[in-house]
Write a protein that holds these residues in place. Structure first.
Motif, PDB file in Angstrom:
ATOM      1  N   PHE A  79       0.839  -1.196   0.000  1.00 63.62           N
ATOM      2  CA  PHE A  79       0.000   0.000   0.000  1.00 63.62           C
ATOM      3  C   PHE A  79       0.873   1.245   0.000  1.00 63.62           C
ATOM      4  O   PHE A  79       1.919   1.281   0.655  1.00 63.62           O
ATOM      5  N   TRP A 109      -2.842  -0.612  -4.883  1.00 65.44           N
ATOM      6  CA  TRP A 109      -3.679  -0.148  -3.790  1.00 65.44           C
ATOM      7  C   TRP A 109      -3.084   1.088  -3.131  1.00 65.44           C
ATOM      8  O   TRP A 109      -1.908   1.093  -2.753  1.00 65.44           O
ATOM      9  N   VAL A 111      -4.018   4.358  -0.208  1.00 67.53           N
ATOM     10  CA  VAL A 111      -4.902   4.824   0.863  1.00 67.53           C
ATOM     11  C   VAL A 111      -4.733   6.329   1.005  1.00 67.53           C
ATOM     12  O   VAL A 111      -3.608   6.829   1.053  1.00 67.53           O
ATOM     13  N   ILE A 120      -9.804   3.778   0.659  1.00 67.07           N
ATOM     14  CA  ILE A 120      -8.955   2.788  -0.009  1.00 67.07           C
ATOM     15  C   ILE A 120      -9.320   2.759  -1.490  1.00 67.07           C
ATOM     16  O   ILE A 120     -10.487   2.539  -1.844  1.00 67.07           O
ATOM     17  N   LEU A 156      -6.658  -3.787   5.703  1.00 69.45           N
ATOM     18  CA  LEU A 156      -5.351  -3.141   5.798  1.00 69.45           C
ATOM     19  C   LEU A 156      -4.429  -3.825   6.805  1.00 69.45           C
ATOM     20  O   LEU A 156      -3.354  -3.308   7.101  1.00 69.45           O
TER      21      LEU A 156
END
Length: 255
Positions: A79, A109, A111, A120, A156
Motif C-alpha cells: 500500500f 492499492w 490509501v 482505499i 489493511l
C-alpha cells in the motif's frame, strides 16, 4: 470475507477505542500534517500489525516526489498511504495525487487519509488509468464489535496480506451489487424464473415475458441500474458468465 483471527479481533477491540480518543483530541487541536503522519504510523503498527521499523517506510520516493508512507513487507510494497492534516477535508485533488503516486510506481492499492477518514482506492492500469473507491472508513464512527467494520479494518491488516483479503473483498463488491443483480433479472433465465414463480403464486396464470420486462424496467428497477456505464458493464459480465458452470472455489467441483 476471510475469517479474522481472534488475536486480530482482540487487537481491534483494544486499539480502535484508544485511537478514537487520540484522533478526537488531535482533531480538536487541529494538528498539522506531520503530526497526523505520526499518528497514522502508530496505527499501522499497533492496530494493523505492521512492524514500525521494518515494514512502514516514511516519505517513499516516487520519481522526483514523495508519498507520505508505504507498507512494505518482504521487499514488496502493498500500500501507498497519502496523509493529509486531520482538519483537512479529503478532496478529489488529493485522490488524484494519491492515485498518481501508485500509478507511477505500479502499485495497485493506495490509501488516502486524514486520520479520521480512510479511503482505499484500487488502481486499474488501463489507458487511461482509472481508479475505484473500494471503501471509506470513518474511524470515529467505527464499532470494533460490528462485523462490517471489522471486515473493513482487516483489509489493511498484515494478517490479511497472505490471504489476499483485499482482492477478495473487491471481487465480492464487484459481483454482489445492484447492477449485477439488475442485469441477472433482465436475462432470459431471470425473466423465466419470475414468470415461473408468478404461476406458482397464481396457478394457471397466463403472463408474457414482455409484460414482466415492462414492469421490471419501468416500475421495479431504478433507472441507474438499467442505464449507464456500470449497468452496461454488469450486463456484459452476466452475458459472459451465462454458459459457465457454477464452481465451488474450495472444491473446484461443478455444482
Amino acid at each position: 470475507m476471510a475469517t479474522i483471527p481472534k488475536r486480530v479481533l482482540d487487537r481491534f477491540s483494544k486499539e480502535v477505542r484508544k485511537y478514537q480518543k487520540v484522533l478526537k483530541a488531535a482533531k480538536d487541536r487541529d494538528i498539522n500534517e506531520s503530526d497526523t503522519v505520526q499518528i497514522i504510523t502508530d496505527m499501522l503498527s499497533s492496530l494493523f500489525g505492521f512492524d514500525k521499523y521494518t515494514e512502514i517506510t516514511s516519505e517513499y520516493a516516487i520519481k522526483s516526489t514523495y508519498c507520505d508512507l508505504a507498507v512494505k513487507v518482504e521487499d514488496k510494497v502493498y500500500f501507498l498511504i497519502e496523509v493529509k492534516a486531520i482538519g483537512l477535508n479529503l478532496k478529489e485533488i488529493h485522490v488524484r495525487q494519491a492515485v498518481g503516486y501508485g500509478a507511477q510506481h505500479g502499485i495497485q492499492w493506495v490509501v488516502l487519509t486524514n486520520g479520521v477518514i480512510w479511503e482505499i482506492y484500487r488502481i486499474k492500469f488501463d489507458r487511461p488509468i482509472v481508479n475505484e473507491l473500494l471503501c471509506s472508513i470513518d474511524f470515529l464512527e467505527l464499532n470494533p464489535r460490528k462485523k462490517d467494520d471489522q471486515n473493513k479494518l482487516f483489509l489493511l491488516c498484515k494478517e490479511g496480506l497472505s490471504k489476499a483479503v483485499i482482492e477478495d473483498y473487491h471481487e465480492h463488491l464487484k459481483s454482489v451489487n445492484k447492477y449485477i443483480i439488475s442485469a441477472i433479472l433482465q436475462t432470459e433465465q431471470g425473466l423465466n424464473l419470475i414468470r415461473r414463480e408468478l404461476r406458482r403464486v397464481s396457478p394457471g396464470l397466463k403472463v408474457e415475458i414482455d409484460e414482466i420486462t415492462n414492469i421490471l424496467v419501468n416500475e421495479v428497477l431504478k433507472r441507474d441500474t438499467i442505464e449507464g456505464d456500470e449497468s452496461s458493464e454488469a450486463k456484459t459480465r452476466v452475458k459472459k458468465a451465462a454458459g459457465r458452470s457454477l464452481v465451488n472455489r474450495k472444491t473446484s467441483k461443478a455444482i
